[in-house]
Motif scaffolding. Structure first.
Motif, PDB file in Angstrom:
ATOM      1  N   GLN A 145       2.188   1.648  -3.422  1.00  0.00           N
ATOM      2  CA  GLN A 145       1.142   2.128  -4.336  1.00  0.00           C
ATOM      3  C   GLN A 145       0.879   3.607  -4.124  1.00  0.00           C
ATOM      4  O   GLN A 145       0.719   4.377  -5.083  1.00  0.00           O
ATOM      5  N   ASP A 146       0.884   4.000  -2.862  1.00  0.00           N
ATOM      6  CA  ASP A 146       0.634   5.411  -2.544  1.00  0.00           C
ATOM      7  C   ASP A 146       1.723   6.301  -3.134  1.00  0.00           C
ATOM      8  O   ASP A 146       1.442   7.368  -3.699  1.00  0.00           O
ATOM      9  N   HIS A 197       0.834  -1.201   0.000  1.00  0.00           N
ATOM     10  CA  HIS A 197       0.000   0.000   0.000  1.00  0.00           C
ATOM     11  C   HIS A 197       0.876   1.262   0.000  1.00  0.00           C
ATOM     12  O   HIS A 197       0.602   2.231  -0.716  1.00  0.00           O
TER      13      HIS A 197
END
Length: 1647
Positions: A925-926, A922
């Motif tokens: 991805q951020d 995550h």
């Protein structure tokens, strides 16, 4: 008989004097001299007779003979008898006076002979020459010159004649009307006077000691009257100078009273000549002699003449001497001698004249006067002794002179004064100060150019002279020791003498060491006697500070430290042990490094540690207080030296840290704050570092003092600023604030962490922001001062580092973190996006990098704003190339480039720091949610930076990833789809980084699947190998790379990710970069499975449609789709597809080529298609004979179309990388077919219809490839090798030029040999099947194929690989059978192959020796060999075989071979000469059994081999060296053998003449009976076509003659030899004639 031969030799040489070449003339002269050394009287008589008989011989040729006679006489004067001397004298006298006209060269040569004879037979010479010197008759010019030269060369013999000569000569002076006669009379008088003086000076050795000056005085005076009163007034300048030259020496011999009487006229007369002559040397020399003569007689007339003498001589010195004109330098010397004479007699008046001239406005006057002063100080010391104070006081004004030439002259005067005790007088200090000031002159900033004026000087020159002078005075003039020590110490501390520090320190160190040797260590510096000396504190401060820049000023650091070490006792008694250990280490560190290699930071740390240890060793607070006070006092001295001042601040901080007095620390800190020059960057840094270092031991006092200063009125913009700051501008107040902020940063870094951390938020940050924030009417105003911003950023960065490095993670909660990050973000936002002018972005991001790592976490909005702001601020900047173009200044452009690089690095570090806080899919991805738009930007520079940053982030993520449980990497597909199309980006750097990104993502996936971090996956590792191919934007390479990447991705992406990957890939088709869009197409096709098939009967139609579509649309995805379709069709209907494509018109267009290449996709299919094409190539004849009716000339060969088309098709298929496996499977038939195809197409033409088509094709655009049959076949063979895994073979052939040779009708077999050699080296395992397939072609009806196969086998036999593969016997038998081939080239290649066995399989040569030797002998006897090519090959091959055959096999043929090859030694063909000579050398190894017989062959060839060492061809010379080295051991002469082995090494150059001299010496010692035979052989080469050999042959004979014993001389037919040499003396080449003349001279030894 002997005499007549010597005479004949001499006559031959003298006849040759008419040669126009100067070198030949010189050698004739040398040869005559050589003959003369042996038989001087005979040669002199021969010369006499020749010159008398050849009365009409032109004088230039007579000169050569006369010069030889002179040399023979000089060298053999003691051996001459009177009769020969009389002959020579009579001849020379006649030659000298034969012509009444003056012919200098001829008459001078004759005169020189007379002078040479006169060395021993003076009376005979004078008897003859005096007959030409009759009273009342003007003598010949050279009679007088001969008298003059005799008087110099034989003083004791000639002076007794001079009285009578002078008596006869005096009346003649009035008769001389012509200038040249007057000049020669002057010349004679000058030399007569000089020889008389020498005679009188050496009366104890003279034959008649009763001779006195009076004997000649009256005659000399009478001559003087004529010269002075008449000839001196002549308008001809040369005559006047001759008169002047004579009058100088004559003045010594004139009667004293007459000289005294003449001086009032003589001196003005001489002085007047200076105005008439630019060249004054002879005038000055004569004048000096006259002055010396006048002083010797105690003349009183000089007093009256003194003013005019000084006035005339002084300008002569003031005119600068030109070193390139020696006479001007000599003139200066003579004029200075005149001043010495005058100064010794009239010291007061000379000084009264000179010293006022020092104040002249004319620079040359001042310089000239100083030169004279130096001269008289050195040369008249006793007369100047009492004048010393007067001279020193008169020099004071000169010391202020700014002219460089004057300064140099003053330095030279000071040097002279030092040697004579002037500087010990009052006022001497001023002289020394001047010298030191010159040592301190600054170096010229401009690069040195050659001066326009030779006397032009730079300050560098003056400085260099001064430095040398100071050192010499310190080290070589003992009386100066007490003058210089310790006085020179006064110049160490003043800043204006900085440039002089190195020479000062060196001199002081030398002086101090001398004092120590005298036992004055403790009282080295007596402050009680020298009040002006600098204190120990001042000396130590100064020397330590200048050492911080150790290489400046001629490495002053070393000198300063060494002086400091010598002065240790004076600095503090406790330092002896410490400094004696530490200072040498510091000096050694300087000497081990250079200015470039030395780390300044490391060096300063060493010096500060040395200072700390010194302070600890002293351990005396009072001393330390004095020391730090002195340091602070010196601060202002370094205002122009920022680096040194910065270091002094650090020293002050270090010393304050060691000070125990808190009051003093606070007082000094306050003083530093009040006096600092805040507008200077180095000063701000220095002050801040001083506070930081001080805070190590005095944190409370440091912070208190800073806080007091922050709260004081200094920083308030009001009228009430206290006095010392009342004039400070707003800008300077900002600089003060900047410095205080920086001080806090340094304090945070240096101070003990346990003490400083609690103070950071409460005190340090509070005061920092109090300095930074400006309020007007209570409203906060944003500062615009760049320095203030940068200092705040740096300070916060240092504070963050201090916290980050000082505590464990989570132990310190930095409550103001978010506020500081926000402040940095504001700074970044304020920076303009169109340019990067300052390092604010970079510094702010570095600060944020450290802040992000501290607790607490940033909130999501703050984190997002930080990332977006930094990305926008850096990635959107204009490209660096554009910035460089705008920058005119190269240094600015370089600075910008470094700033860009540092800023990108800072951005990477910041993003890594942020990612570290969330190491999850995550978090990744951020991060890429922010980077995604930049990665897809349509601006190249933005994409490039974004992908570079992405690669760094993914590599960081992979390195730091720690997976404890297996979890899905849910966004792998999306991220791979983001980067994989970028592998085809238009920018090479983006492509490279994109591969790195995919590589890291796949490894991250493997980690999440549970693999260890160090696990290496072979497929993923293959991505790294693709990067090299992505450097160049070649689409074929990119296509290949994208396919491979897609294959790796397809095999490594999990099934659940495949769909998301494909969907994201389809999004990539709309990528603004077309390359990336095409890459997406390739990758989608690679990931999809094939579908469908096509009916057989529709195949031709479909193929036609595909071709037309490719013509219409040239898009990548269309091309790929078409290729896929062709592949499907071929997999189902290969024969139809092949036939359809072969039916395409030649040359194939690019679309047809693309379709062919699509057939290479699948190995099995490709193999089947390749077999079909091979059948097409072999199924038809390669060419057809076509009658050529033009001029009825034979026929030409026309290529058949089908094999040509099939060859082109093979090329296209094999050019596809995928065809590799199929090519490997069919390697032997492909290689053999294509090799024979090349063979059959050499010289073959295209059909007429294709010739015109190829021409049209090339005119409309470049054809894919040449359609010429041979070129086409070569290219196809080349690509077959590359695709078949034999890239090394193709590369080796290409680098050797083999491909071009193969296509050449004349050199085709050489190209095949290159190919065979490369195959043997790099593709050995392939050869058995290739050889098997090629053997039948040895009997081919096509001659070209027999040549090709024989050449291939011949070269293979040179490699051991055929033996290893058990092919040797088969190949040897087949090649041997070719010896009867009708083609001569095949026979030659067969011999070459058999010879190559020696290098390929030497152990087999012994087994088959007899057979091989028989082949070679047959080859040498080949009847159908008009150009000896087969014989040449046989000799070359035999040379190779000889090292390995049995001796019994060669013995029976040895003599036959030696006799057969002997004629080739002198062949016009260099390769025949080389091969035969090398073979002869090799044969000598087998001569033991036939020693005497073969020795005779060696002797037959010896002369030839030695002469051919001068062969015009280097390879023949090399062969001769080899053969001679081999012959040496068989010649029975150890000295000759050693010479051949040592001097004839291949790598050694040969001095031929010296070598031949030594060879002949050994030959005549060992084989003297061979002399006549050797000479006769050499005579044969007198008619050689090569000039060097024609020159070497007579030289050889000359050396033989030089070394033969008398006993063996009679075997030579001298008459025949002399006749041959005489004939060769007419050779058109001068170098040959030179050697002949040299040899003729040497023949005297065998007469």
């Amino acid at each position: 008989m002997t005499e007549s031969r010597i005479k004949r030799l001499a006559t031959t040489l003298m006849d040759a004097t008419t040669d126009k070449d100067l070198l030949v003339q010189e050698q004739i002269y040398n040869a005559l001299c050589y003959l003369g050394e042996s038989e001087p009287e005979e040669i002199l008589n021969s010369c006499d007779e020749y010159l008398r008989q050849h009365d009409k011989l032109a004088y230039p040729h007579r000169v050569i003979i006369l010069k030889a006679m002179e040399t023979v006489v000089k060298n053999n004067i003691a051996l001459l008898d009177k009769s020969t001397a009389k002959v020579v004298i009579f001849l020379a006298s006649n030659e000298m006076t034969k012509s009444k006209e003056v012919i200098r060269d001829w008459q001078q040569a004759a005169s020189s002979v007379l002078v040479a004879v006169g060395q021993r037979f003076i009376n005979k010479v004078m008897e003859e020459v005096l007959t030409k010197f009759q009273p009342g008759i003007l003598p010949h010019y050279f009679v007088m010159q001969t008298f003059a030269n005799l008087s110099v060369s034989n003083v004791f013999g000639m002076v007794p004649f001079l009285n009578s000569i002078l008596g006869t000569m005096l009346p003649m002076l009035a008769m001389a009307k012509q200038d040249h006669m007057k000049s020669v009379f002057c010349y004679a008088l000058q030399h007569f006077s000089e020889s008389i003086q020498e005679y009188l000076a050496n009366l104890d050795k003279a034959p008649d000691p009763t001779v006195r000056k009076d004997t000649f005085s009256n005659e000399i005076f009478s001559a003087y009257e004529v010269l002075f009163n008449s000839w001196l007034q002549h308008r001809e300048a040369k005559l006047r100078l001759a008169v002047v030259e004579a009058m100088g020496p004559m003045s010594y011999l004139m009667p004293s009273e007459k000289l005294e009487e003449q001086l009032p006229k003589l001196i003005p007369g001489i002085l007047a000549l200076y105005k008439k002559h630019t060249e004054a040397f002879y005038i000055s020399k004569s004048l000096c002699q006259i002055l010396e003569a006048s002083v010797n007689i105690g003349s009183r007339s000089l007093d009256v003449q003194l003013d005019s003498l000084l006035g005339t001589l002084h300008p002569q010195i003031c005119a600068p001497a030109d070193p390139s004109v020696p006479l001007t330098v000599k003139n200066h010397t003579e004029v200075l001698r005149c001043f010495t004479v005058l100064a010794c007699s009239f010291p007061d008046r000379v000084l009264a004249f000179l010293l006022p001239k020092l104040e002249s406005s004319n620079e040359r006057t001042r310089v000239g006067t100083l030169l004279i002063m130096r001269q008289i100080i050195n040369s008249a010391p006793s007369q100047m002794e009492i004048k010393k104070p007067f001279i020193i006081s008169s020099m004071k004004l000169t010391l202020q002179d700014s002219n460089n030439k004057v300064k140099r002259a003053v330095v030279q005067v000071i040097s002279a004064m030092a040697h004579h005790g002037y500087l010990e007088q009052p006022g001497g200090e001023a002289m020394m100060e001047f010298l030191v000031r010159q040592c301190a002159l600054p170096s010229d900033a401009q690069p040195k150019k050659p001066p326009l004026d030779a006397d032009d000087l730079t300050s560098d020159s003056v400085q260099s002279i001064s430095v040398n002078t100071l050192f010499l005075l310190s080290t070589t003039v003992d009386r100066m020791n007490n003058v210089l020590w310790p006085y020179l110490l006064e110049y160490v501390t003043p800043i204006q003498f900085t440039n002089a520090l190195t020479p000062l320190c060196k001199s002081l160190m030398y002086l101090a060491m001398k004092k120590q040797e005298e036992g004055e260590n403790a009282s080295l510096i007596r402050y009680d006697l020298n009040a002006n000396l600098p204190s120990p504190y001042a000396l130590m401060t100064r020397l330590l500070v200048v050492s911080s820049q150790p290489y400046v000023g001629d490495c002053r650091g070393t000198a300063a430290l060494r002086l400091l070490n010598v002065l240790h006792y004076s600095v503090h008694p406790a330092l002896d042990q410490l400094w004696s250990k530490k200072v040498p280490l510091l000096v050694e560190h300087i000497e081990e490094n250079t200015e470039k290699s030395l780390s300044q930071k490391e060096w300063e740390e060493k010096l500060l540690l040395f200072l700390q240890e010194t302070l600890s060793a002293v351990s005396d607070n009072t001393w330390i207080c004095h020391f730090v006070t002195e340091m602070c006092r010196q601060l202002n001295s370094y205002n122009g030296f920022p680096l040194e001042k910065n270091f002094l601040y650090k020293c002050i901080g270090t010393t304050l840290g060691a000070c125990t007095s808190k009051d003093l620390v606070q007082k000094q800190l306050q003083e530093l704050l009040e006096t600092a020059r805040y507008h200077e960057k180095a000063e701000r840094e220095g002050l801040a570092s001083c506070f930081g270092i001080c805070a190590i031991n005095h944190l409370e006092e440091t912070l208190a003092k800073l806080e007091d200063f922050v709260r004081s009125d200094v920083l308030k913009k009001s009228v009430g600023l206290f006095s010392m700051f009342k004039d400070r501008s707003d800008n300077e107040v900002e600089k003060i604030k900047s410095t205080l902020i920086l001080c806090y940063g340094y304090v945070a870094v240096y101070a003990p962490k346990e003490l400083v951390l609690p103070r950071i938020e409460a005190d340090i940050l509070k005061n920092i922001f109090q300095c930074f924030n400006t309020k007007v009417l209570g409203i906060k105003v944003e500062t615009k001062d760049l320095t203030l911003k940068l200092c705040l950023i740096r300070s916060i960065c240092m504070i963050s580092q201090a916290i980050f490095n000082g505590v464990k993670h989570g132990d310190f909660i930095f409550s103001r973190k978010a506020e500081l990050v926000a402040q940095m973000v504001e700074f970044i936002k304020a920076e303009p996006l169109e340019a990067m002018r300052t390092p604010v972005r970079q510094r702010a991001m570095i600060t944020c990098t450290y802040l992000v790592g501290l607790e607490p976490h940033l909130s999501d909005p703050d984190r997002t704003e930080l990332i977006d702001t930094c990305l926008a601020s850096v990635l959107a900047l204009p490209p660096l190339e554009l910035v460089k173009e705008r920058e005119e200044n190269g240094d600015d452009a370089l600075h910008k480039e470094m700033l860009y690089g540092d800023t990108i690095s800072a951005l990477k570090d910041l993003l890594k720091s942020l990612l570290r806080r969330n190491m999850t899919p995550h978090g990744l991805q951020d991060m890429f949610a922010h980077l995604g738009p930049w990665i897809k930007s349509n601006k190249e520079h933005e994409r490039q930076r974004a992908v570079e940053v992405s690669a760094a982030l993914l590599d960081f993520y992979l390195t730091k990833l720690k997976v404890s449980t297996v979890i899905p990497f849910y966004n792998l597909g999306v991220l791979i789809a983001l980067f994989s199309p970028r592998c085809s980006d238009s920018l090479a750097s983006v492509r490279q980084h994109a591969v790195d990104c995919v590589y890291c993502l796949l490894y991250i996936q493997l980690c999440y699947e549970g693999f260890a971090q160090d696990h290496r996956d072979e497929m993923v590792e293959g991505l790294k190998a693709l990067k090299k191919g992505l450097e160049e934007p070649d689409f074929t390479v990119l296509f290949h790379a994208c396919n491979n990447i897609a294959m790796v991705i397809g095999k490594r992406v999990p099934p659940d990710q495949l769909m998301s990957l494909l969907l994201a890939m389809f999004e990539g088709l709309a990528d603004p970069d077309k390359n990336c869009s095409r890459a997406a197409t390739v990758m989608i096709n690679s990931l999809l499975k094939e579908r469908g098939g096509v009916l057989q009967e529709k195949v031709p139609d479909i193929m036609s449609i595909i071709h037309s579509k490719l013509e219409e649309v040239d898009e990548e995805h269309v091309r790929k789709a078409a290729q896929q379709t062709v592949y499907i069709l071929a997999s189902q209907h290969k024969s139809v597809v092949v036939s359809s494509l072969l039916g395409s018109s030649l040359p194939f267009d690019s679309h047809t080529c693309t379709m062919w290449r699509s057939l290479a996709t699948e190995p099995t299919l490709t193999s089947q298609i390749l077999e079909q094409l091979l059948d097409k190539v072999n199924g038809d004849v390669p060419y057809k004979e076509s009658k050529c009716f033009l001029l009825g000339s034979g026929s030409e060969r026309i290529a058949t179309p089908l094999p040509l088309a099939a060859t082109c098709a093979l090329y296209e298929i094999m050019s596809a990388p995928e065809s590799g496996a199929a090519v490997l499977g069919l390697y032997p038939p492909l290689f053999v077919t294509l090799l024979l195809r090349v063979s059959c197409t050499v010289g073959v033409q295209l059909p007429k219809n294709l010739q015109s088509r190829e021409t049209r094709s090339s005119s409309h655009g470049p054809a894919p490839r040449s359609l010429q049959p041979c070129s086409c076949a070569v290219e196809t063979l080349k690509v077959m090798l590359a695709r078949g895994g034999s890239e090394e073979v193709a590369r080796a052939v290409g680098s050797a030029g083999g491909w071009e040779l193969m296509a050449s009708p004349k050199r085709h077999h050489d190209g095949i040999a290159v190919l065979a050699g490369a195959m043997a080296r790099h593709a050995g395992p392939r050869l058995p099947l290739i050889v098997k397939n090629l053997i039948p072609t040895l009997s081919s009806v096509f001659e070209s194929q027999r040549i090709t196969t024989t050449a291939f086998f011949a070269e293979l036999l040179s490699s051991n690989v055929v033996n290893d593969l058990i092919l040797l016997e088969t190949m040897m038998d087949n090649v041997t059978a070719r010896q009867k081939d009708t083609c001569m080239l095949v026979r030659m290649l067969a011999l070459r192959g058999l010879g190559n066995i020696a290098s390929g399989s030497p152990e087999k040569v012994r087994k088959h020796g007899a057979k091989l030797l028989a082949s070679m002998v047959n080859g040498m006897d080949d009847k159908d060999d008009p150009h000896n090519l087969v014989a040449l090959e046989a000799m070359s091959s035999l040379s190779k075989l000889l090292d390995h055959v049995e001796e019994k096999d060669i013995q029976s043929m040895l003599l036959h071979i030696a006799i057969r090859i002997r004629p080739f030694f002198d062949s016009e063909q260099s390769d025949l000469r080389q091969s035969s000579i090398v073979l002869f050398g090799n044969l000598t190894k087998f001569s033991e059994g036939n020693c005497e017989v073969f020795f005779e062959q060696i002797l037959n060839g010896l002369v030839t081999l030695l002469l051919h060492l001068q062969d015009p061809k280097p390879e023949v010379v090399k062969a001769c060296k080899f053969a001679l080295r081999m012959c040496g051991p068989n010649m029975g002469c150890e000295g000759l053998c050693d010479m051949f082995l040592n001097h004839l090494r291949e790598d050694r150059s040969l001095h031929y003449g010296e070598f031949m001299n030594n060879v002949c010496k050994h030959l005549m010692q060992s084989y003297p009976e061979m002399l006549n035979r050797l000479i006769l052989t050499n005579l044969f080469y007198f008619k050689s076509n090569w000039a060097d050999i024609r020159a070497a042959a007579p030289m050889f004979i000359g050396f033989l003659v030089l070394h033969v014993d008398e006993d063996h001389c009679q075997q030579v037919d001298l008459d025949h030899l002399i006749s041959a040499l005489n004939l060769l003396l007419k050779d058109p080449v001068p170098a040959v004639r030179v050697k002949v003349a040299e040899t003729l001279g040497r023949l005297v030894r065998i007469l």
